[in-house]
Design an enzyme around this catalytic site. Structure first.
Site, mmCIF file in Angstrom:
data_model
loop_
_atom_site.group_PDB
_atom_site.id
_atom_site.type_symbol
_atom_site.label_atom_id
_atom_site.label_comp_id
_atom_site.label_asym_id
_atom_site.label_seq_id
_atom_site.Cartn_x
_atom_site.Cartn_y
_atom_site.Cartn_z
ATOM 1 N N GLN A 101 75.151 76.909 23.798
ATOM 2 C CA GLN A 101 74.397 75.740 24.267
ATOM 3 C C GLN A 101 73.451 75.245 23.159
ATOM 4 O O GLN A 101 72.798 74.214 23.318
ATOM 5 C CB GLN A 101 73.579 76.092 25.513
ATOM 6 N N VAL A 103 72.240 73.892 19.368
ATOM 7 C CA VAL A 103 72.753 72.836 18.480
ATOM 8 C C VAL A 103 72.410 73.132 17.017
ATOM 9 O O VAL A 103 72.525 72.265 16.154
ATOM 10 C CB VAL A 103 72.155 71.455 18.897
ATOM 11 N N HIS A 119 76.828 71.608 23.402
ATOM 12 C CA HIS A 119 75.858 70.497 23.404
ATOM 13 C C HIS A 119 75.830 69.763 22.074
ATOM 14 O O HIS A 119 74.899 69.011 21.794
ATOM 15 C CB HIS A 119 74.456 71.011 23.774
ATOM 16 N N CYS A 127 76.313 56.393 15.243
ATOM 17 C CA CYS A 127 75.886 55.056 15.686
ATOM 18 C C CYS A 127 76.455 54.799 17.076
ATOM 19 O O CYS A 127 77.662 54.964 17.312
ATOM 20 C CB CYS A 127 76.410 53.985 14.730
ATOM 21 N N CYS A 130 78.989 51.405 16.584
ATOM 22 C CA CYS A 130 80.267 51.400 15.843
ATOM 23 C C CYS A 130 80.772 52.810 15.573
ATOM 24 O O CYS A 130 81.754 52.993 14.867
ATOM 25 C CB CYS A 130 80.081 50.655 14.509
ATOM 26 N N CYS A 178 71.837 51.423 11.980
ATOM 27 C CA CYS A 178 73.094 51.840 11.367
ATOM 28 C C CYS A 178 73.363 51.026 10.102
ATOM 29 O O CYS A 178 73.243 49.805 10.115
ATOM 30 C CB CYS A 178 74.225 51.609 12.384
ATOM 31 N N SER A 221 68.686 81.225 30.107
ATOM 32 C CA SER A 221 68.156 81.316 31.471
ATOM 33 C C SER A 221 69.180 80.769 32.465
ATOM 34 O O SER A 221 69.070 80.977 33.665
ATOM 35 C CB SER A 221 66.874 80.479 31.571
#
Ligand code: APR
Ligand code: ZN
Length: 281
Positions: A101, A103, A119, A127, A130, A178, A221
């Protein structure tokens, strides 16, 4: 206690080909704090959610200002004992694959090869118009260049690299658009609250639970449905489930074994005693 570690070792050796589900607790010893306390209560500033991020420029200014301060701390984080032990259990043939979970990408840095980033990963930015992708550190160079006055700030950092900057005036913070389409909103390639997890990650995680001999939950948890659903699925299929976690989890009633210890502590010694399972020729 050593007897519960012995039982955990038996669980692992009797069910080679385990699925592992990891959470923020495995990265705490890498210096990245978790979200909830041992009672499972939220202990951080309110998290960003997808709708607010997409709807409000002020929310994006707040998000990126906190990310600018916090990112360096998370970007330089290195794997800890928990990540290394889990990579060793995979290399020795005991762990089939790992659903995380988190990142932070630290499982892969520690050598785990079969990892599902449920995740997403914080080091990629996308972006929302696009779909152009960009490395986070490259975006951060632009954030630093256009917001030099913010660089002197420092503050405690959260799991998503979100500095605990609260009541500051973010209205002067410059948020880049972007570069490819010129107007699109840039968002880290991670699942925010209010986002849904991409279906292919859920499907491959459920398939792993179905194929695995058992499930080991570490440092989570399970208060968030996103991770909890895989433990519930393992229980539905009658798979044996073990957990190494400091404090309460939402699935405490489903475990054959629960070890209330630091993941690194519990698994490092244990994985060192396990021989590699001879791979089928
Ligand atoms: N060893 C074992 N357990 C630990 C350790 C450690 N060294 N340090 C902390 N813990 C425990 C905490 O007590 C807590 O029970 O790890 C658990 C971490 O739980 P959470 O902070 O809720 O993190 P997680 O379960 O990964 O959160 C799931 O919620 O906020 C969202 O998307 C976010 O991925 C995150 C999801
Ligand atoms: Zn774009």
């Amino acid at each position: 206690s050593s007897s519960e570690l012995e039982r955990l070792k038996t669980f692992i050796t009797e069910h080679p080909g385990l699925a592992v589900l990891s959470g923020a607790g495995v990265s705490v010893e890498s210096g990245i704090p978790d979200y909830r306390d041992a009672l499972g209560n939220w202990k951080r500033p309110p998290p960003m959610d997808h709708q607010r991020f997409m709807r409000s420029h002020a929310a994006r200014q707040r998000y990126w200002a906190r990310a600018l301060i916090g990112f360096r701390a998370v970007h330089h984080a290195r794997p800890c004992g928990a990540h290394r032990a889990l990579a060793q259990l995979e290399a020795r043939g005991y762990v089939k694959a790992l659903i995380t979970q988190n990142v932070d990408g630290l499982h892969q840095q520690a050598g785990s090869r079969r990892v599902i980033d449920l995740h997403g990963r914080a080091e990629l930015v996308r972006c929302m118009s696009c779909e152009a992708k960009r490395m986070r550190y490259d975006l951060h160079a632009e954030l630093e260049a256009t917001n030099p006055e913010w660089l002197s700030l420092d503050a405690p950092v959260g799991p998503d690299g979100d500095a605990d900057l609260e009541s500051l005036d973010f209205s002067s913070f410059h948020v880049p658009s972007c570069r490819r389409c010129g107007s699109g909103i840039l968002k880290p390639d991670v699942v925010f609250f209010g986002d849904s997890v991409p279906a292919d990650r859920v499907t491959s995680s459920m398939r792993l639970i179905g194929e695995a001999r058992g499930l080991l939950v570490v440092g989570s948890s399970l208060m968030v449905f996103s991770g909890y659903r895989f433990v519930r699925e393992a229980a539905r299929l009658g798979k044996p489930i073990a957990c190494v976690n400091l404090g309460r989890t939402r699935a405490d009633a489903l475990y054959q074994i629960k070890v209330e210890q630091s993941v690194g502590q519990a698994l490092e010694t244990l994985s060192a005693t396990l021989e590699a399972i001879p791979q089928p020729a």
